[in-house]
Design a protein around this motif. Structure first.
Motif, PDB file in Angstrom:
ATOM      1  N   GLN A 168       1.103  -1.496  -0.002  1.00  0.00           N
ATOM      2  CA  GLN A 168      -0.349   0.222   0.503  1.00  0.00           C
ATOM      3  C   GLN A 168       0.757   0.961  -0.122  1.00  0.00           C
ATOM      4  N   HIS A 169       2.402   1.532   0.932  1.00  0.00           N
ATOM      5  CA  HIS A 169       3.261   2.626   0.890  1.00  0.00           C
ATOM      6  C   HIS A 169       3.281   2.959  -0.861  1.00  0.00           C
ATOM      7  N   MET A 170       3.493   1.977  -1.620  1.00  0.00           N
ATOM      8  CA  MET A 170       3.920   2.094  -3.269  1.00  0.00           C
ATOM      9  C   MET A 170       2.610   2.331  -3.460  1.00  0.00           C
ATOM     10  N   ILE A 171       1.173   2.126  -3.415  1.00  0.00           N
ATOM     11  CA  ILE A 171       0.432   2.887  -4.046  1.00  0.00           C
ATOM     12  C   ILE A 171      -0.032   4.205  -3.332  1.00  0.00           C
ATOM     13  N   ALA A 172       0.209   3.989  -2.692  1.00  0.00           N
ATOM     14  CA  ALA A 172       0.501   5.731  -2.135  1.00  0.00           C
ATOM     15  C   ALA A 172       1.243   6.770  -2.891  1.00  0.00           C
ATOM     16  N   SER A 173       2.662   5.934  -2.932  1.00  0.00           N
ATOM     17  CA  SER A 173       3.408   6.862  -3.350  1.00  0.00           C
ATOM     18  C   SER A 173       3.556   6.649  -5.297  1.00  0.00           C
ATOM     19  N   TYR A 174       3.042   6.094  -5.713  1.00  0.00           N
ATOM     20  CA  TYR A 174       2.411   5.889  -6.901  1.00  0.00           C
ATOM     21  C   TYR A 174       0.642   7.087  -7.448  1.00  0.00           C
TER      22      TYR A 174
END
Length: 193
Positions: A168-174
């Motif tokens: 989820q933290h990578m989706i947030a970054s995206y």
């Protein structure tokens, strides 16, 4: 090793078996372990990678050390720092593996040779670049015209496999959000349902 790559080619353009043999002679297989780099910012991007298996991400890190993910690539997708690949200037983005990956690489020289010798390859590349441009335009439109909740719902609708395989933290970054903001967005969506 090249099964998904050639299936993707054949699904888009009518390549003959002779074309496939020529293309295969220009490909390089590569395996990456999770967290291993395919490209680092500042290096020249000398190849385009097709994902046979696994997940990659392309990102930059700003002066504050904050990561900004530009693209994910799952099975059947291409990934590269296209600007660096086309101009042979240093890459702006880093590309690394989120999962163990099996890739098919097309080098710059192989790409140029295939463009010269196979018109169907040029058609395939044109379709890939057109698709990437359309996806980029949709992403930009989403960013400027949708609420955070609408953007997240659109993302999970368009890319359910990414949501299942990427933290989820990578989706947030995206999405250009902090993990905490994305968590609040997800809670608001859940409470509405």
């Amino acid at each position: 090793m090249y099964n998904a790559f050639f299936q993707t080619l054949k699904n888009t353009v009518d390549f003959s078996e002779e074309d496939i043999v020529v293309i295969k002679n220009h490909l390089t297989p590569k395996k990456l372990r999770k967290k291993q780099y395919l490209l680092q910012e500042g290096d020249v991007c000398k190849f385009v990678a097709f994902v046979e298996k696994g997940v990659l991400r392309s990102y930059s890190i700003d002066e504050k050390g904050i990561e900004h993910i530009i693209q994910f690539a799952l099975e059947g997708w291409l990934i590269a720092d296209l600007y660096s690949f086309l101009t042979m200037e240093p890459a702006t983005y880093t590309i690394d593996a989120i999962e163990d990956c099996e890739l098919v690489l097309i080098s710059k020289s192989a790409h140029e040779e295939l463009l010269k010798t196979l018109p169907k390859y040029e058609s395939w590349i044109r379709l890939q670049i057109t698709g990437a441009y359309i996806a980029l335009q949709k992403r930009l439109t989403s960013i400027i015209s949708l609420t955070l909740e609408e953007r997240y719902e659109s993302f999970i609708s368009l890319y359910p496999h990414i949501v299942q395989r990427v933290p989820q933290h990578m989706i947030a970054s995206y999405m250009g959000l902090s993990p905490e903001t994305l968590s609040r967005v997800r809670k608001r969506i859940t409470s509405r349902k």
